[in-house]
Write an enzyme that holds these catalytic residues in place. Structure first.
Site, PDB file in Angstrom:
ATOM      1  CB  THR A  14      -0.925   0.152   1.198  1.00  0.00           C
ATOM      2  OG1 THR A  14      -0.291  -0.115   2.506  1.00  0.00           O
ATOM      3  CG2 THR A  14      -1.944  -1.284   1.173  1.00  0.00           C
ATOM      4  N   GLY A  15       2.146   1.053   0.046  1.00  0.00           N
ATOM      5  CA  GLY A  15       2.917   2.249   0.091  1.00  0.00           C
ATOM      6  C   GLY A  15       3.274   2.927  -1.334  1.00  0.00           C
ATOM      7  CG  LEU A  17       7.930   1.135  -5.947  1.00  0.00           C
ATOM      8  CD1 LEU A  17       7.945   1.850  -7.324  1.00  0.00           C
ATOM      9  CD2 LEU A  17       9.483   0.811  -5.771  1.00  0.00           C
ATOM     10  CE  LYS A 134      17.042   0.615   0.515  1.00  0.00           C
ATOM     11  NZ  LYS A 134      16.669   1.140  -0.529  1.00  0.00           N
TER      12      LYS A 134
END
Length: 309
Positions: A14-15, A17, A134
């Site tokens: 739902t973000g 991107l 990351k």
């Protein structure tokens, strides 16, 4: 007979991107699920988004990154897991890695990347620490023996192009444009829907397994000077260009508050250091999405800028 398309689970769907990834997965014919905390949210915009998912045939799975049982259950129903979680949840993807390892059935994992290639960046603080999370997820994924693809995409068009490449400006240049460095270093701008399309296309592609997927469409790889010249041609105006030398950029990064210092650090990495384009892809470690999928009709920078005329 064509092989069956993989079942894709999107986490963070739902973000900003993520919604594009969900839409691309469904459009490209994958049985698609989205992990959501609330399947009937009170927020009208969120409810409308979830309805659009369902209208496209997407299954909503109630679950939470911080509820391991629901996470493992969701993962067990998928062949491919694509994480599109935001920067504040990057480190918490370790929970997702654990769930994928426990489930034991996932054929490909895309951790949330979509920016610089974190294994080859020399980005300065404070962005360095954020990207370090990351790196940690990459190493955890590899240590767990999970097949992966790391999707690297440069600038989101929606962030970089409305300001015609200016890093801190509120909008397109009025009379002058601020340029980091000499303006001749090439950068990459990719429309969010195209990032999603290339990512989903790689999900079942053995050529992208255990590789970095570099998303850098040829027509969208251009310098800030070239970008400004294109905008001048479209508007019929000429803008004074104010060039900020690297030393001044680094000083501004050190003196600016969050999040401006992070935004500047990313701009420095791209526009001054050339980290989005200044390298050859090592075929042992990476693949070029444009070469794998030459038939994708992506939105060019030229076309995208027409939205602001």
């Amino acid at each position: 007979m064509a092989s069956e398309k993989s079942k894709i689970l999107v986490v963070g769907g739902t973000g900003y991107l993520g919604r594009h990834v969900v839409a691309a997965s469904a459009r490209l014919g994958h049985p698609t699920s989205a992990l959501v905390r609330d399947t009937a949210p009170s927020d009208p915009a969120k409810a409308a988004l979830l309805k659009s998912f369902q209208d496209a045939g997407v299954t909503l799975l109630k679950g939470d990154l911080y509820d391991q049982a629901s996470l493992v259950s969701a993962v067990k129903g998928a062949d491919v897991v694509i994480s599109v979680l935001g920067s504040m949840q990057i480190a918490d993807q370790s929970r997702l890695v654990d769930a994928i390892k426990e489930a034991g059935n996932v054929k490909r994992f895309f951790p949330s990347e979509f920016g610089l290639d974190v294994d080859r960046t020399g980005i300065v603080e404070p962005a360095k620490s954020i990207l370090g999370a990351k790196v940690g997820i990459r190493r955890a994924t590899e240590a767990a023996g999970i097949p992966y693809t790391y999707a690297v995409a440069g600038f989101f068009a929606g962030f970089g192009l409305p300001k015609v490449g200016q890093v801190l400006a509120p909008g397109p240049p009025a009379d002058k444009a601020v340029v980091l460095g000499d303006g001749d270093t090439k950068a990459v701008f990719v429309e969010e829907g195209d990032i999603a399309t290339y990512t989903v296309l790689a999900a079942d592609d053995p050529r992208a397994e255990n590789k970095v997927l570099y998303i850098k469409p040829p027509a969208n790889t251009l310098s800030h000077n070239e970008l400004l010249s294109l905008w001048e041609k479209k508007t019929g105006k000429t803008f004074r260009r104010e060039y900020v030398p690297e030393e001044a950029v680094l000083k501004q990064i050190q003196e600016s508050p969050i999040p401006l210092n992070i935004i500047l650090a990313i701009g420095h990495a791209a526009f001054v250091r050339g980290e989005q384009t200044g390298f050859e892809i090592d075929p042992a470690k990476g693949v070029d999405a444009s070469e794998l999928y030459p038939d994708v009709k992506y939105t060019t920078v030229d076309e995208y800028l027409n939205r602001f005329l």
